[in-house]
Design an enzyme around this catalytic site. Structure first.
Site, PDB file in Angstrom:
ATOM      1  N   ASN A  11       0.861  -1.190   0.000  1.00 18.36           N
ATOM      2  CA  ASN A  11       0.000   0.000   0.000  1.00 18.36           C
ATOM      3  C   ASN A  11       0.896   1.238   0.000  1.00 18.36           C
ATOM      4  OD1 ASN A  11      -1.769   2.071   0.586  1.00 18.36           O
ATOM      5  ND2 ASN A  11      -2.269   1.352   2.655  1.00 18.36           N
ATOM      6  N   LYS A  13       0.083   4.280  -0.177  1.00 11.13           N
ATOM      7  CA  LYS A  13      -0.555   5.443   0.463  1.00 11.13           C
ATOM      8  C   LYS A  13      -0.411   6.676  -0.443  1.00 11.13           C
ATOM      9  CE  LYS A  13       0.153   3.178   4.823  1.00 11.13           C
ATOM     10  NZ  LYS A  13       0.358   3.252   6.262  1.00 11.13           N
ATOM     11  N   HIS A 103      -9.125   1.037   5.961  1.00 10.36           N
ATOM     12  CA  HIS A 103      -7.788   1.211   6.529  1.00 10.36           C
ATOM     13  C   HIS A 103      -7.889   2.136   7.752  1.00 10.36           C
ATOM     14  CE1 HIS A 103      -3.620   2.428   7.000  1.00 10.36           C
ATOM     15  NE2 HIS A 103      -3.297   1.339   6.309  1.00 10.36           N
ATOM     16  N   GLU A 105      -6.188   4.510   8.700  1.00  8.89           N
ATOM     17  CA  GLU A 105      -6.004   5.943   8.410  1.00  8.89           C
ATOM     18  C   GLU A 105      -7.296   6.566   7.895  1.00  8.89           C
ATOM     19  OE1 GLU A 105      -2.550   5.432   5.942  1.00  8.89           O
ATOM     20  OE2 GLU A 105      -1.379   4.880   7.712  1.00  8.89           O
ATOM     21  N   GLU A 173      -4.290  -5.306  11.185  1.00  3.66           N
ATOM     22  CA  GLU A 173      -3.251  -4.284  11.338  1.00  3.66           C
ATOM     23  C   GLU A 173      -3.450  -3.549  12.662  1.00  3.66           C
ATOM     24  OE1 GLU A 173      -1.700  -2.949   7.245  1.00  3.66           O
ATOM     25  OE2 GLU A 173      -3.515  -1.824   7.631  1.00  3.66           O
ATOM     26  N   GLY A 179       3.360   2.062  10.684  1.00  2.45           N
ATOM     27  CA  GLY A 179       4.313   3.143  10.464  1.00  2.45           C
ATOM     28  C   GLY A 179       5.126   3.531  11.684  1.00  2.45           C
ATOM     29  N   SER A 218       4.396  -2.271  10.082  1.00  2.00           N
ATOM     30  CA  SER A 218       5.863  -2.271  10.163  1.00  2.00           C
ATOM     31  C   SER A 218       6.495  -3.580   9.693  1.00  2.00           C
ATOM     32  CB  SER A 218       6.311  -1.918  11.587  1.00  2.00           C
ATOM     33  OG  SER A 218       5.847  -0.622  11.942  1.00  2.00           O
TER      34      SER A 218
END
Ligand code: PGA
Length: 260
Positions: A11, A13, A103, A105, A173, A179, A218
């Site tokens: 991904n 992003k 996701h 985010e 996740e 991240g 990560s």
């Protein structure tokens, strides 16, 4: 006999314009080809921004690269006056196979609710796209509920109320691992994946055995093996490390098949 083919999905992003995207796909594909990667054995998927999807499709088609293409989001609507939205139909015309849905985010910065995630899963099914349903707990939720409760709830919510379920993927996740360089312990990730699978089994029956469950957060070439070793993890969803062709090729090389 069926088996779950591992899926390694990158991904990107909001990174890379369409020219940079072409360069990365070329480098990645050639690195994998040089290493005699068997693309049927381990599926590799790139998930660029919308603006690079057409270029990705053209390149992959022209070069006959065996890479799958994913999109980072989808509108819940079919068509019409929804400025800025991208429909499932538009994505499927660009040879998109997977769509990242829910996701963290998007849940965090765009207020995406479980209900909207469910509508987006429905939009994927309606256009022949495979949703990668992202689920995971925040640090606070981890402390108050433990690791499995939120991922299980988010998965079941996303799968509720569809006329019939089509193919989907779940990506576990942990939000605190995205991240950050922190990772879930491989045992914990596998345990959460097992609980998600058994919840799907309880609500939707045997199709649960076919569902690929990925770990994300990560992931790097150096730690992918530990996640893939668990019997319930069928691949990885990679953010930062998918922007480096050597690193992502290294992640993609990890092979594991679950024969059912
Ligand atoms: P990361 O992102 O690999 O950079 O942690 C994972 C993701 O957001 O899917």
């Amino acid at each position: 006999m069926t088996e779950r083919t591992p899926l390694i999905a990158g991904n990107w992003k909001m990174n890379l314009d369409h020219l940079q995207s072409i360069a990365l796909i070329q480098k990645l594909a050639w690195t994998l080809i040089e290493k005699s990667h068997d693309f049927k054995d381990v599926e590799v998927c790139v998930i660029p921004p919308f603006t690079a999807l057409r270029s990705a499709q053209t390149l992959i088609d022209a070069e006959k690269f065996e890479l799958s293409i994913g999109a980072q989001d989808i509108s819940k609507h079919k068509a019409g006056a929804y400025t800025g939205e991208i429909s499932g139909q538009m994505l499927s015309k660009l040879a998109v196979k997977y769509v990242v849905v829910g996701h963290s985010e998007r849940r965090q910065y765009h207020g995406e609710s479980d209900e909207l995630v469910r509508d987006k899963v429905a939009a994927c099914f309606a256009s022949g796209l495979i949703p990668i349903i992202c689920v995971g707990e925040t640090q606070e939720q981890l402390e108050s509920h433990g690791p499995s409760a939120i991922p299980v709830r988010q998965t079941l919510e996303a799968l509720k109320g569809h006329e019939s379920l089509k193919e989907f993927v779940v990506a576990y996740e942990p939000v605190w691992a995205i991240g950050t360089g922190q990772i879930a312990s491989p045992e914990q990730a596998d345990q959460v994946a097992a609980e998600v699978r058994s919840a799907i089994l309880g609500e939707h029956g045997e199709l649960a055995e076919q569902v690929r469950i990925l770990y994300g957060g990560s992931v790097k070439a150096g730690n992918v093996a530990s996640f893939m070793q668990g019997p319930n993890i069928d691949g990885v969803l990679v953010g930062g490390a998918s922007l480096d062709s050597d690193e992502f090729a290294g992640i993609s090389r990890y092979k594991k098949h679950i024969v059912l």
